[in-house]
Design a protein around this motif. Structure first.
Motif, PDB file in Angstrom:
ATOM      1  N   LEU A 103     -16.349  27.147 -35.187  1.00  0.00           N
ATOM      2  CA  LEU A 103     -15.186  27.646 -35.916  1.00  0.00           C
ATOM      3  C   LEU A 103     -15.354  27.475 -37.426  1.00  0.00           C
ATOM      4  O   LEU A 103     -14.987  28.355 -38.201  1.00  0.00           O
ATOM      5  CB  LEU A 103     -13.914  26.943 -35.441  1.00  0.00           C
ATOM      6  CG  LEU A 103     -12.611  27.472 -36.018  1.00  0.00           C
ATOM      7  CD1 LEU A 103     -12.410  28.931 -35.640  1.00  0.00           C
ATOM      8  CD2 LEU A 103     -11.442  26.644 -35.544  1.00  0.00           C
ATOM      9  N   ALA A 120     -12.570  34.242 -36.524  1.00  0.00           N
ATOM     10  CA  ALA A 120     -11.636  34.013 -37.618  1.00  0.00           C
ATOM     11  C   ALA A 120     -11.398  35.335 -38.316  1.00  0.00           C
ATOM     12  O   ALA A 120     -12.336  36.089 -38.563  1.00  0.00           O
ATOM     13  CB  ALA A 120     -12.210  32.990 -38.597  1.00  0.00           C
ATOM     14  N   LEU A 180      -6.020  27.887 -29.332  1.00  0.00           N
ATOM     15  CA  LEU A 180      -6.450  26.638 -29.931  1.00  0.00           C
ATOM     16  C   LEU A 180      -5.333  26.080 -30.798  1.00  0.00           C
ATOM     17  O   LEU A 180      -4.464  26.826 -31.250  1.00  0.00           O
ATOM     18  CB  LEU A 180      -7.729  26.809 -30.761  1.00  0.00           C
ATOM     19  CG  LEU A 180      -7.622  27.159 -32.226  1.00  0.00           C
ATOM     20  CD1 LEU A 180      -8.615  26.283 -32.972  1.00  0.00           C
ATOM     21  CD2 LEU A 180      -8.002  28.595 -32.480  1.00  0.00           C
ATOM     22  N   LEU A 201      -7.020  32.324 -36.208  1.00  0.00           N
ATOM     23  CA  LEU A 201      -8.198  31.702 -35.614  1.00  0.00           C
ATOM     24  C   LEU A 201      -8.087  31.831 -34.100  1.00  0.00           C
ATOM     25  O   LEU A 201      -7.050  31.524 -33.519  1.00  0.00           O
ATOM     26  CB  LEU A 201      -8.286  30.230 -36.021  1.00  0.00           C
ATOM     27  CG  LEU A 201      -8.253  29.959 -37.525  1.00  0.00           C
ATOM     28  CD1 LEU A 201      -8.150  28.468 -37.791  1.00  0.00           C
ATOM     29  CD2 LEU A 201      -9.467  30.546 -38.198  1.00  0.00           C
ATOM     30  N   THR A 202      -9.175  32.290 -33.461  1.00  0.00           N
ATOM     31  CA  THR A 202      -9.140  32.577 -32.034  1.00  0.00           C
ATOM     32  C   THR A 202     -10.366  31.987 -31.351  1.00  0.00           C
ATOM     33  O   THR A 202     -11.459  32.016 -31.905  1.00  0.00           O
ATOM     34  CB  THR A 202      -9.138  34.101 -31.794  1.00  0.00           C
ATOM     35  OG1 THR A 202      -8.119  34.691 -32.580  1.00  0.00           O
ATOM     36  CG2 THR A 202      -8.904  34.442 -30.344  1.00  0.00           C
ATOM     37  N   SER A 216      -2.512  30.731 -38.067  1.00  0.00           N
ATOM     38  CA  SER A 216      -2.129  30.613 -36.663  1.00  0.00           C
ATOM     39  C   SER A 216      -3.386  30.567 -35.810  1.00  0.00           C
ATOM     40  O   SER A 216      -4.443  31.053 -36.205  1.00  0.00           O
ATOM     41  CB  SER A 216      -1.243  31.779 -36.240  1.00  0.00           C
ATOM     42  OG  SER A 216      -1.938  33.005 -36.387  1.00  0.00           O
ATOM     43  N   GLY A 217      -3.241  29.991 -34.639  1.00  0.00           N
ATOM     44  CA  GLY A 217      -4.357  29.864 -33.715  1.00  0.00           C
ATOM     45  C   GLY A 217      -4.004  30.437 -32.365  1.00  0.00           C
ATOM     46  O   GLY A 217      -2.900  30.213 -31.856  1.00  0.00           O
ATOM     47  N   HIS A 218      -4.916  31.199 -31.821  1.00  0.00           N
ATOM     48  CA  HIS A 218      -4.760  31.746 -30.478  1.00  0.00           C
ATOM     49  C   HIS A 218      -5.734  31.008 -29.565  1.00  0.00           C
ATOM     50  O   HIS A 218      -6.940  31.009 -29.804  1.00  0.00           O
ATOM     51  CB  HIS A 218      -5.060  33.244 -30.462  1.00  0.00           C
ATOM     52  CG  HIS A 218      -4.051  34.046 -31.220  1.00  0.00           C
ATOM     53  ND1 HIS A 218      -2.976  34.633 -30.612  1.00  0.00           N
ATOM     54  CD2 HIS A 218      -3.939  34.328 -32.535  1.00  0.00           C
ATOM     55  CE1 HIS A 218      -2.254  35.263 -31.520  1.00  0.00           C
ATOM     56  NE2 HIS A 218      -2.822  35.084 -32.706  1.00  0.00           N
ATOM     57  N   GLN A 267     -15.994  31.842 -31.355  1.00  0.00           N
ATOM     58  CA  GLN A 267     -14.955  31.436 -32.287  1.00  0.00           C
ATOM     59  C   GLN A 267     -14.777  32.586 -33.266  1.00  0.00           C
ATOM     60  O   GLN A 267     -15.732  33.018 -33.890  1.00  0.00           O
ATOM     61  CB  GLN A 267     -15.369  30.181 -33.049  1.00  0.00           C
ATOM     62  CG  GLN A 267     -15.950  29.089 -32.185  1.00  0.00           C
ATOM     63  CD  GLN A 267     -14.904  28.370 -31.367  1.00  0.00           C
ATOM     64  OE1 GLN A 267     -13.768  28.244 -31.805  1.00  0.00           O
ATOM     65  NE2 GLN A 267     -15.277  27.904 -30.201  1.00  0.00           N
ATOM     66  N   VAL A 319      -4.205  24.382 -34.241  1.00  0.00           N
ATOM     67  CA  VAL A 319      -4.658  24.295 -35.626  1.00  0.00           C
ATOM     68  C   VAL A 319      -4.432  22.860 -36.085  1.00  0.00           C
ATOM     69  O   VAL A 319      -3.303  22.422 -36.287  1.00  0.00           O
ATOM     70  CB  VAL A 319      -3.903  25.290 -36.520  1.00  0.00           C
ATOM     71  CG1 VAL A 319      -4.368  25.171 -37.953  1.00  0.00           C
ATOM     72  CG2 VAL A 319      -4.090  26.705 -36.012  1.00  0.00           C
TER      73      VAL A 319
END
Length: 117
Positions: free
Chosen positions: A75, A55, A10, A41-42, A6-8, A53, A12
């Motif tokens: 990232l 992770a 951003l 991932l943030t 999951s991406g916060h 970035q 994916v």
């Protein structure tokens, strides 16, 4: 094995997903008894000049939960650092599992001098 990414702040992309999956193959090669993997991932925007970035990963194996996180300006670099940290943790856990065999009391030689005699 369950795998979530999951991406916060951003999206994916398929390229990021493939990069994470290709790096996780190294973990699977060392230890294949993984139950669950969760990758987050943030992107933190502190100021316009500084973009962090981040992770992080939670890996569940039988009897233990492993957690690692890394921060970088890129990232992909954060993901690479994250996998390096997690790989060291998995190898250490696997060594503990394999080296945890003790000799039984009945196999200890009896010719040792006792303190009472």
């Amino acid at each position: 094995m369950n795998f979530t990414i999951s991406g916060h702040h951003l999206d994916v992309t398929p390229a990021i997903r493939e990069h994470v999956l290709s790096k996780l193959e190294r973990i699977k090669r060392h230890f294949d008894q993984v139950i669950d993997i969760s990758v987050i991932l943030t992107v933190d925007k502190i100021t316009e000049k500084e973009k962090r970035q981040k992770a992080e990963i939670n890996l569940r194996v039988k009897g233990k939960d492993l957690h690692a996180e890394s921060i970088a300006h890129d990232l992909y670099a954060a993901i690479d650092l994250l996998i390096d940290k997690l790989d060291r943790q998995v190898i250490k856990y696997k060594d503990k599992l394999q080296n945890h065999q003790h000799s039984a009391i009945k196999h200890i030689p009896e010719d040792l001098p006792s303190a009472a005699a």
